[in-house]
Design an enzyme around this catalytic site. Structure first.
Site, PDB file in Angstrom:
ATOM      1  N   SER B  49     -20.449 -12.733  39.904  1.00 31.63           N
ATOM      2  CA  SER B  49     -21.353 -11.577  39.944  1.00 31.63           C
ATOM      3  C   SER B  49     -20.723 -10.344  40.579  1.00 31.63           C
ATOM      4  CB  SER B  49     -22.641 -11.939  40.687  1.00 31.63           C
ATOM      5  OG  SER B  49     -22.356 -12.248  42.023  1.00 31.63           O
ATOM      6  N   HIS B  88     -22.735 -10.052  47.809  1.00 30.61           N
ATOM      7  CA  HIS B  88     -23.084  -8.879  47.012  1.00 30.61           C
ATOM      8  C   HIS B  88     -22.954  -7.594  47.822  1.00 30.61           C
ATOM      9  CE1 HIS B  88     -25.613 -10.941  43.603  1.00 30.61           C
ATOM     10  NE2 HIS B  88     -24.319 -11.157  43.494  1.00 30.61           N
ATOM     11  N   ASP B 113     -30.856  -7.174  43.461  1.00 31.43           N
ATOM     12  CA  ASP B 113     -31.103  -8.582  43.796  1.00 31.43           C
ATOM     13  C   ASP B 113     -32.571  -8.931  44.055  1.00 31.43           C
ATOM     14  OD1 ASP B 113     -28.459  -8.939  43.560  1.00 31.43           O
ATOM     15  OD2 ASP B 113     -28.026  -9.151  45.694  1.00 31.43           O
TER      16      ASP B 113
END
Lengths: 193, 172
Positions: B49, B88, B113
């Site tokens: 990701s 992230h 998210d």
């Protein structure tokens, strides 16, 4: 003591020592090279900022039931990030943020309106006209209260090996202050207040 | 078979050597953990990701001594929904003197998210959720061995078997 296992252990520990030393040297040399190439004083010009407002009621746009102010912007951007690209650069992540205050002195907010991944020096010259923001922005509160927002262009250099490096560009014209805009408000919000 | 005191000594020496190496590695990890103030000072990337910045198997070095994170920082956080730590980037931050709320997004994901957070959770809390800290340094690919070993039980058995066997044979 000179069994197969102990030989393997010796070799692998020597190998890992060399790898650690080599990567520390690479990390330090590439950082030094960034300084020399002027990466920490890069210039940018952000202008023509036009914010637009919409009221949203879905969770995807930050609402928890009540209508939520969502702001998007359109902007122009000029920046040359090619000094960030050297032999140890894997990618540059460039992002445009707005910073604004809150109801109290100690509150600070910073939100990303637009970002881009650049993986080669050839794409590092940015000249954008009427670029639309990638994200629709909402605040923790229901409204932005028409606050002033200052605009920043940040970059994050992702190395092939070594430290992640962060920096912010400075305005072309050093006398002018940071680009800014006023968060838009709904017209009838003023009447209620 | 006679018990030779020298043999016993040599075997004990070898066993102690193995233990020394293992405990040394463990101590280094715990020392890093104390210095960086995080339970996971070294993280192996498990998902794509954050591509192209991080690929599966890349190694990240964490730092968790700052009370506030910046927009653009890459953080490691835990969610109650999924059990694996997520790596992230911080997209937004809203800070007061008491706490900081953060919205994150994977570079390679089209959306932020929100869907990874718990039910009705709109932000991560810097103090409560971002337990892993901020990514400071990077080394490519070296962690791929651990992914292979944890995801293939057969390979794990084979590797452990070979190392035990070689230990036994080398004693001859």
């Amino acid at each position: 003591m000179h069994s197969f296992v102990s030989r393997v252990q010796q070799r692998s520990s020597t190998f890992s020592t060399y790898v650690i030393i080599a990567s520390v040297v690479v990390a330090i040399v590439s950082l030094a090279q960034l300084y020399v190439s002027g990466a920490f004083g890069l210039q940018s010009e952000v202008g023509g900022i036009r914010p637009t407002l919409s009221m949203r009621t879905s969770r995807r746009f930050g609402s928890t039931g009540k209508p939520k102010e969502n702001v998007r912007i359109v902007f122009d951007l000029d920046a040359d990030l090619s000094p960030l690209f050297n032999w140890n650069t894997k990618q540059v992540f460039v992002y445009l943020t707005a910073e604004y205050g809150g109801a109290r002195e100690d509150i600070s907010n910073e939100v990303t309106f637009w970002d881009k991944i650049i993986t080669s020096k050839a794409d590092a010259k940015l000249a954008l006209q009427n670029e639309r923001s990638k994200y629709s922005i909402w605040d923790v509160k229901e409204s932005f209260e028409g606050r002033n927002a200052t605009v920043h262009l940040h970059w994050n250099l992702q190395p092939k090996v070594g430290f992640l490096v962060y920096g912010e560009t400075v305005a072309h014209d050093s006398e002018s202050s940071k680009p800014w805009f006023i968060m838009p408000r709904e017209k009838n919000a003023d009447k209620e207040a | 078979m006679q018990l030779n005191i020298r043999d016993i000594k040599r075997n004990a020496h070898q066993v102690l050597g193995m233990i020394l190496i293992l405990s040394g590695a463990f101590m280094c990890y715990k020392a890093l953990s104390l210095i960086a103030n995080t339970s996971t000072p070294v993280v192996v990337v498990l998902s794509g990701s954050m591509e192209p910045a991080f690929q599966r198997g890349d190694i990240l070095f964490m730092w968790n001594r700052q009370s506030r994170v910046n927009v653009g920082d890459i953080v490691v956080y835990d969610t109650k929904v999924r059990n694996i730590p997520i790596v992230h980037r911080v997209l937004r931050q809203h800070a007061s003197s008491r706490k900081q709320l953060v919205l994150t997004k994977g570079d390679n994901n089209p959306l932020d998210d929100l869907d990874l957070y718990a039910y009705k959770q709109m932000y991560l809390d810097r103090a409560k959720d971002i337990t892993g800290g901020v990514v400071k340094a990077y080394f490519p690919k070296l962690g791929y061995a651990t992914i292979l070993l944890t995801e293939n039980p057969t390979l794990r058995t084979v590797v452990i078997g070979i190392s035990l066997l070689s230990q036994l044979l080398s004693n001859e």
